[in-house]
Design a protein around this motif. Structure first.
Motif, PDB file in Angstrom:
ATOM      1  N   ILE A  44       0.835  -1.202   0.000  1.00 43.22           N
ATOM      2  CA  ILE A  44       0.000   0.000   0.000  1.00 43.22           C
ATOM      3  C   ILE A  44       0.870   1.252   0.000  1.00 43.22           C
ATOM      4  CG2 ILE A  44      -1.659   1.331   1.371  1.00 43.22           C
ATOM      5  CD1 ILE A  44      -2.856  -1.380   2.238  1.00 43.22           C
ATOM      6  N   ALA A  45       1.918   1.263   0.829  1.00 41.38           N
ATOM      7  CA  ALA A  45       2.824   2.413   0.870  1.00 41.38           C
ATOM      8  C   ALA A  45       3.507   2.609  -0.478  1.00 41.38           C
ATOM      9  CB  ALA A  45       3.863   2.225   1.975  1.00 41.38           C
ATOM     10  N   ALA A  46       3.889   1.529  -1.134  1.00 43.55           N
ATOM     11  CA  ALA A  46       4.521   1.633  -2.450  1.00 43.55           C
ATOM     12  C   ALA A  46       3.541   2.183  -3.477  1.00 43.55           C
ATOM     13  CB  ALA A  46       5.040   0.270  -2.898  1.00 43.55           C
ATOM     14  N   LYS A  47       2.291   1.771  -3.418  1.00 43.47           N
ATOM     15  CA  LYS A  47       1.268   2.266  -4.344  1.00 43.47           C
ATOM     16  C   LYS A  47       1.050   3.760  -4.158  1.00 43.47           C
ATOM     17  CE  LYS A  47      -2.106   2.097  -7.285  1.00 43.47           C
ATOM     18  NZ  LYS A  47      -1.811   2.233  -8.683  1.00 43.47           N
ATOM     19  N   VAL A  48       1.011   4.213  -2.920  1.00 41.22           N
ATOM     20  CA  VAL A  48       0.850   5.638  -2.629  1.00 41.22           C
ATOM     21  C   VAL A  48       2.045   6.417  -3.161  1.00 41.22           C
ATOM     22  CG1 VAL A  48       0.768   7.332  -0.751  1.00 41.22           C
ATOM     23  CG2 VAL A  48      -0.680   5.308  -0.663  1.00 41.22           C
ATOM     24  N   GLU A  49       3.244   5.902  -2.946  1.00 39.71           N
ATOM     25  CA  GLU A  49       4.462   6.569  -3.428  1.00 39.71           C
ATOM     26  C   GLU A  49       4.486   6.629  -4.953  1.00 39.71           C
ATOM     27  OE1 GLU A  49       8.117   8.543  -3.300  1.00 39.71           O
ATOM     28  OE2 GLU A  49       6.631   8.198  -1.744  1.00 39.71           O
ATOM     29  N   ILE A  50       4.086   5.566  -5.614  1.00 39.25           N
ATOM     30  CA  ILE A  50       4.048   5.550  -7.079  1.00 39.25           C
ATOM     31  C   ILE A  50       3.054   6.593  -7.590  1.00 39.25           C
ATOM     32  CG2 ILE A  50       3.293   4.179  -9.064  1.00 39.25           C
ATOM     33  CD1 ILE A  50       4.562   1.744  -7.651  1.00 39.25           C
ATOM     34  N   SER A  51       1.900   6.681  -6.968  1.00 44.82           N
ATOM     35  CA  SER A  51       0.899   7.675  -7.373  1.00 44.82           C
ATOM     36  C   SER A  51       1.430   9.093  -7.190  1.00 44.82           C
ATOM     37  CB  SER A  51      -0.381   7.505  -6.562  1.00 44.82           C
ATOM     38  OG  SER A  51      -0.965   6.269  -6.809  1.00 44.82           O
ATOM     39  N   ARG A  52       2.112   9.330  -6.076  1.00 51.96           N
ATOM     40  CA  ARG A  52       2.683  10.654  -5.817  1.00 51.96           C
ATOM     41  C   ARG A  52       3.729  11.012  -6.860  1.00 51.96           C
ATOM     42  NH1 ARG A  52       6.943  12.964  -3.820  1.00 51.96           N
ATOM     43  NH2 ARG A  52       7.989  11.023  -3.351  1.00 51.96           N
ATOM     44  N   GLN A  53       4.587  10.056  -7.199  1.00 49.31           N
ATOM     45  CA  GLN A  53       5.634  10.316  -8.176  1.00 49.31           C
ATOM     46  C   GLN A  53       5.071  10.485  -9.585  1.00 49.31           C
ATOM     47  OE1 GLN A  53       8.721   7.388  -7.780  1.00 49.31           O
ATOM     48  NE2 GLN A  53       9.378   8.174  -5.795  1.00 49.31           N
ATOM     49  N   GLU A  54       4.010   9.753  -9.917  1.00 46.18           N
ATOM     50  CA  GLU A  54       3.394   9.921 -11.231  1.00 46.18           C
ATOM     51  C   GLU A  54       2.763  11.306 -11.370  1.00 46.18           C
ATOM     52  OE1 GLU A  54       0.785   6.542 -11.464  1.00 46.18           O
ATOM     53  OE2 GLU A  54       2.326   5.306 -12.445  1.00 46.18           O
ATOM     54  N   SER A  55       2.148  11.803 -10.306  1.00 50.81           N
ATOM     55  CA  SER A  55       1.584  13.158 -10.368  1.00 50.81           C
ATOM     56  C   SER A  55       2.696  14.195 -10.464  1.00 50.81           C
ATOM     57  CB  SER A  55       0.683  13.429  -9.171  1.00 50.81           C
ATOM     58  OG  SER A  55       1.425  13.637  -8.008  1.00 50.81           O
ATOM     59  N   GLN A  56       3.812  13.955  -9.804  1.00 49.27           N
ATOM     60  CA  GLN A  56       4.954  14.870  -9.906  1.00 49.27           C
ATOM     61  C   GLN A  56       5.520  14.847 -11.318  1.00 49.27           C
ATOM     62  OE1 GLN A  56       8.205  13.996  -7.253  1.00 49.27           O
ATOM     63  NE2 GLN A  56       9.218  15.944  -7.652  1.00 49.27           N
ATOM     64  N   ILE A  57       5.581  13.680 -11.948  1.00 46.18           N
ATOM     65  CA  ILE A  57       6.052  13.573 -13.325  1.00 46.18           C
ATOM     66  C   ILE A  57       5.157  14.376 -14.256  1.00 46.18           C
ATOM     67  CG2 ILE A  57       6.252  11.980 -15.284  1.00 46.18           C
ATOM     68  CD1 ILE A  57       7.331   9.905 -13.274  1.00 46.18           C
TER      69      ILE A  57
END
Length: 104
Positions: A44-57
């Protein structure tokens, strides 16, 4: 009387199998949730981090596109380059007075 006890025995076996199934399921569920290194919380933490990084991208790609258009505009026209330098870096022509107003 023999049939009732055998039927009752069958129900007990079924109940014990259900209990065993629930216990095994619970064991694997707890293992999935709490096993160190690859547990549900880590996923779950990895999924949240991936979503955050995709929005930053996406945000950075928009900024790159904006900067590319600014570069194209500035390299194509001397007047726009001069206006950009005046507005952002407070460049002046010799003998010109510039007044800066602080908006705070």
């Amino acid at each position: 009387m023999f049939e009732k006890s055998s039927g009752n025995s069958w129900k007990k076996k079924l109940k014990s199998r259900k209990t065993a199934f629930v216990a095994i399921f619970l064991f694997f569920f707890l293992l999935l949730c709490f096993y160190p290194g690859s547990n549900l919380f880590t996923w779950i933490a990895a999924k949240v981090e991936i979503s955050r990084q995709e929005s930053q991208i996406r945000r950075l790609q928009q900024e790159i596109m904006r900067m590319d258009s600014t570069i194209t505009k500035l390299t194509g026209n001397k007047d726009s380059l001069e206006q950009f330098a005046r507005e952002n870096f407070h460049f002046t022509v010799p003998g010109e007075d510039v007044y800066l107003i602080d908006e705070n």
